[in-house]
Design a protein around this motif. Sequence first.
Motif, PDB file in Angstrom:
ATOM      1  N   UNK A   1      66.556 -20.370 -15.121  1.00 39.50           N
ATOM      2  CA  UNK A   1      66.065 -20.305 -16.494  1.00 39.50           C
ATOM      3  C   UNK A   1      66.888 -19.397 -17.388  1.00 39.50           C
ATOM      4  N   UNK A   2      67.860 -18.725 -16.801  1.00 41.59           N
ATOM      5  CA  UNK A   2      68.734 -17.817 -17.567  1.00 41.59           C
ATOM      6  C   UNK A   2      70.182 -18.279 -17.487  1.00 41.59           C
TER       7      UNK A   2
ATOM      8  N   UNK B   1      67.329 -26.753 -14.117  1.00 41.11           N
ATOM      9  CA  UNK B   1      67.311 -27.928 -13.250  1.00 41.11           C
ATOM     10  C   UNK B   1      67.940 -29.134 -13.953  1.00 41.11           C
ATOM     11  N   UNK B   2      68.603 -29.974 -13.175  1.00 38.83           N
ATOM     12  CA  UNK B   2      69.085 -31.255 -13.697  1.00 38.83           C
ATOM     13  C   UNK B   2      67.928 -32.207 -13.936  1.00 38.83           C
ATOM     14  N   UNK B   3      66.919 -32.099 -13.069  1.00 38.09           N
ATOM     15  CA  UNK B   3      65.793 -33.042 -13.116  1.00 38.09           C
ATOM     16  C   UNK B   3      64.889 -32.819 -14.319  1.00 38.09           C
ATOM     17  N   UNK B   4      64.989 -31.647 -14.934  1.00 41.16           N
ATOM     18  CA  UNK B   4      64.099 -31.320 -16.039  1.00 41.16           C
ATOM     19  C   UNK B   4      62.771 -30.739 -15.596  1.00 41.16           C
ATOM     20  N   UNK B   5      62.554 -30.679 -14.276  1.00 44.35           N
ATOM     21  CA  UNK B   5      61.314 -30.105 -13.755  1.00 44.35           C
ATOM     22  C   UNK B   5      61.409 -28.580 -13.754  1.00 44.35           C
TER      23      UNK B   5
ATOM     24  N   UNK C   1      72.134 -26.979 -12.846  1.00 46.82           N
ATOM     25  CA  UNK C   1      73.301 -27.057 -13.716  1.00 46.82           C
ATOM     26  C   UNK C   1      73.353 -25.784 -14.549  1.00 46.82           C
ATOM     27  N   UNK C   2      74.529 -25.437 -15.062  1.00 49.69           N
ATOM     28  CA  UNK C   2      74.648 -24.258 -15.913  1.00 49.69           C
ATOM     29  C   UNK C   2      73.780 -24.463 -17.156  1.00 49.69           C
ATOM     30  N   UNK C   3      73.008 -23.441 -17.505  1.00 50.45           N
ATOM     31  CA  UNK C   3      71.971 -23.596 -18.533  1.00 50.45           C
ATOM     32  C   UNK C   3      72.547 -23.980 -19.895  1.00 50.45           C
TER      33      UNK C   3
END
Length: 523
Positions: free
Chosen positions: A176-177, A181-185, A195-197
């Motif tokens: 979160x920083x 997530x790639x999944x969006x969950x 993935x990089x935020x």
Amino acid sequence: MTRQCFLRCLLDSHAPINLPHNVEIILGRNKVTKIKDPVCSRQQISLKADCEKCEVELKPLGVNPSGLDGFALKRHGQYTVSHGNRVEILLNNYIHVVEFEPPPDGYEAPKPIKRNLDDSSQEIAPRKKSKIESEQADVKEAMDNSWEEIDRGEVYIFTAKGVKSSNKIAAFDMDGTLIKTKSGKVHPVDINDWQIAIPQVSKKLLEKANEGYKIIILSNQSPIGNGRVKIEDFKKKIEGIVEKLNVPIQVYLATGKGFYRKPAPGMWKLLSEQKNDNIAIEMDSSFYCGDAAGRMANWAPGKKKDHSMADILLAKNLGLKFYTPEQFFFGHSIANVPMSNPEFIPQELKSEPFNEALISTEKELLVLVGFPGSGKSTLAKQIEKKSGNKYVTVCRDVLGTWQKCAAEASKLLKQGKSVVVDSTNPDTESRARWTSLAQQLNVPCRCARMATSKAHAQHNNKFREIMKMNHVPVSDIVFHSYKNKFVEPTVNEGFKEVIQVKFSPTFENKEAETIYCMYLLEK
């Protein structure tokens, strides 16, 4: 002759700034300095020149530190600057030189040393190194990636190739920083779901590394501790993240629920005491960035509330500057962001004197009521001691069932002892067992109701876990169950009196007291 004072940019990115005699000039992010960096405040430093004494009074004003000749300055401190000193509007950045025209009387500019290339006897006197430079001169880069396991897997540490210890730490949360997530969950579905935020992450981390910061990640990872994720798989994830960021990083993973889990300071303690090559960390120059800041729902349009306050409370425990990801990476302000407050603030707890009314002159049954961790057992021991052992405790945690407690209480009362009942007793049904027993044995029955709140009791439970006290850890489900069952005790239940008892902590040593006064809960 009238003397003047100027602040000259070392890179000549703007014209020299005039510092009039005895006039306060405030500099920062503006058109005069041409600084656009949002980390620099608009009011970053105050300068007041005394052209008669050839001195400049410098006061750092910004949230982020300014510097003088390479050393961090304390915010709102007062410093005297002389001709030739280097003022860093931001520490190690935007360097300007103080110059008086004409220079101070007796000032001699350093003369270049002429050296005959064939004459090896001429030596240039080395500049004396500062204490910090001397400390860091011996620091070696990590030559390869490495993993360490601490306290039987309570913490795992990954040190990437190229990591160097430093007196300045740039610390970050991970999920979160730095990544999402790639999944969006909310939670990753597997170790590859990341993935990089945001694109700015790698660039900003590299900037801090180039400024001499040691980059670290502090992450709570309970799925490793409870077996839902294998550590060998997670190691591959961490190595992949660090490789993608392309910056030397040291990563700390807390897998348990004790002293290492944020907001408790265990991971930072490992860093500062064992993993920084004995270099003292300058807390004023260091910072922590994380998304668990306690922001309320819709803190930005459509944004959900933060899942916890673990990151901001860790920073408070350590006395570190704190940034949300939006602050650090985008320069956003949180001045108008609605923030939650912790349910329990340990620093506000005051010591309470023992209530002498808890000890009766006649034989009695004293029933304690309160959350697990509310201080019942400590109170029972105090009553035993202060009564000269006229009171004896029966404890359900020791005897196992209320029936065994009742049998033991009956025996003790018949022997002439007073009895303290140490169990939670949340409702009228559980308490009726004891008022009925007192009636049968014809002894008075009183109630001592612990005033400790749910959050306070959970804090006490967490403290016992951290200090590894001889107590069975209590789950949040048990606390919720007690709260749902709880009915306020009254004299109508058959009690002669109901006494409200405030919690008063006692500590074995100063270290235990220091830990207790920190935020230990995540909300």
